[in-house]
Design an enzyme around this catalytic site. Structure first.
Site, PDB file in Angstrom:
ATOM      1  N   HIS A  77       0.820  -1.214   0.000  1.00 50.73           N
ATOM      2  CA  HIS A  77       0.000   0.000   0.000  1.00 50.73           C
ATOM      3  C   HIS A  77       0.857   1.270   0.000  1.00 50.73           C
ATOM      4  O   HIS A  77       2.012   1.261   0.438  1.00 50.73           O
ATOM      5  CB  HIS A  77      -0.935   0.001   1.216  1.00 50.73           C
ATOM      6  CG  HIS A  77      -2.106  -0.926   1.055  1.00 50.73           C
ATOM      7  ND1 HIS A  77      -3.075  -1.094   2.024  1.00 50.73           N
ATOM      8  CD2 HIS A  77      -2.462  -1.733   0.020  1.00 50.73           C
ATOM      9  CE1 HIS A  77      -3.978  -1.971   1.587  1.00 50.73           C
ATOM     10  NE2 HIS A  77      -3.625  -2.374   0.379  1.00 50.73           N
ATOM     11  N   GLU A  79       0.801   3.956   1.831  1.00 50.00           N
ATOM     12  CA  GLU A  79       1.271   4.440   3.132  1.00 50.00           C
ATOM     13  C   GLU A  79       2.552   3.712   3.544  1.00 50.00           C
ATOM     14  O   GLU A  79       3.511   4.323   4.005  1.00 50.00           O
ATOM     15  CB  GLU A  79       0.201   4.204   4.212  1.00 50.00           C
ATOM     16  CG  GLU A  79      -1.132   4.863   3.946  1.00 50.00           C
ATOM     17  CD  GLU A  79      -2.120   3.966   3.221  1.00 50.00           C
ATOM     18  OE1 GLU A  79      -1.733   3.323   2.219  1.00 50.00           O
ATOM     19  OE2 GLU A  79      -3.277   3.898   3.649  1.00 50.00           O
ATOM     20  N   CYS A 105      -1.758  -0.837   7.365  1.00 53.08           N
ATOM     21  CA  CYS A 105      -0.993   0.412   7.250  1.00 53.08           C
ATOM     22  C   CYS A 105      -1.033   1.198   8.559  1.00 53.08           C
ATOM     23  O   CYS A 105      -0.044   1.844   8.915  1.00 53.08           O
ATOM     24  CB  CYS A 105      -1.520   1.268   6.102  1.00 53.08           C
ATOM     25  SG  CYS A 105      -1.115   0.557   4.501  1.00 53.08           S
TER      26      CYS A 105
END
Ligand SMILES: [Zn+2]
Length: 163
Positions: A77, A79, A105
């Site tokens: 992801h 993040e 995350c």
């Protein structure tokens, strides 16, 4: 008289997150993230994508089917990529991301020392992942807020004649 229609800091950093998302190869979801320190310096950016060495053309981008035939076990992801790409300590930093972070995350955000989250959309609000995220963020004292902006769109021109 100074120009009045300049963008705010929050809009600028969210803009960098949104621009980063444009690098994503995911056909369905493009998310970008931007990490800013207390001096308003950008120290990390990222977008959702496969880990290094994992080919965008060989790994699956599907959302349905057998677990190993979907993107889910493979995609990193935005993040997490922004955290891992950052050049300095993330203590007391702010993370800008369009979508409220998932629970995985959120763990990385907390452990990295990030103290504030700014997001645009909380469309998965109420899902189990979202509930786990907020429970952990609240317990860890990570603040989160939705970006307040009058901006709806921001256009960038790459046309030489505009300059
Ligand atoms: Zn996530």
């Amino acid at each position: 008289m100074k120009r009045e229609d300049y963008i705010e800091w929050d809009e600028y950093f969210m803009g960098v997150a949104l621009l980063s998302a444009k690098r994503s190869k995911d056909p369905n979801t493009q998310v970008g993230a931007c990490i800013v320190n207390e001096e308003r310096r950008i120290i990390g950016v990222g977008y959702n994508g496969l880990p290094k060495g994992c080919s965008d053309d060989e790994f699956p981008w599907e959302r349905e089917g057998e677990f190993l035939d979907t993107k889910y076990p493979f995609v990193c992801h935005a993040e997490l990529n922004a955290i891992l790409n950052s050049t300095k300590t993330l203590k007391n930093c702010t993370l800008y991301v369009a979508l409220f972070p998932c629970h995985e995350c959120s763990k990385a955000i907390i452990q990295s020392g990030i103290k504030e989250l700014v997001y645009l959309s909380d469309k998965y609000c109420g899902t189990k992942s979202d509930m786990a995220s907020k429970r952990m963020l609240d317990a860890a004292g990570v603040k989160y807020r939705k970006l307040e902006s009058k901006l709806e769109k921001l256009e960038l021109s790459f046309k030489a004649s505009d300059y």
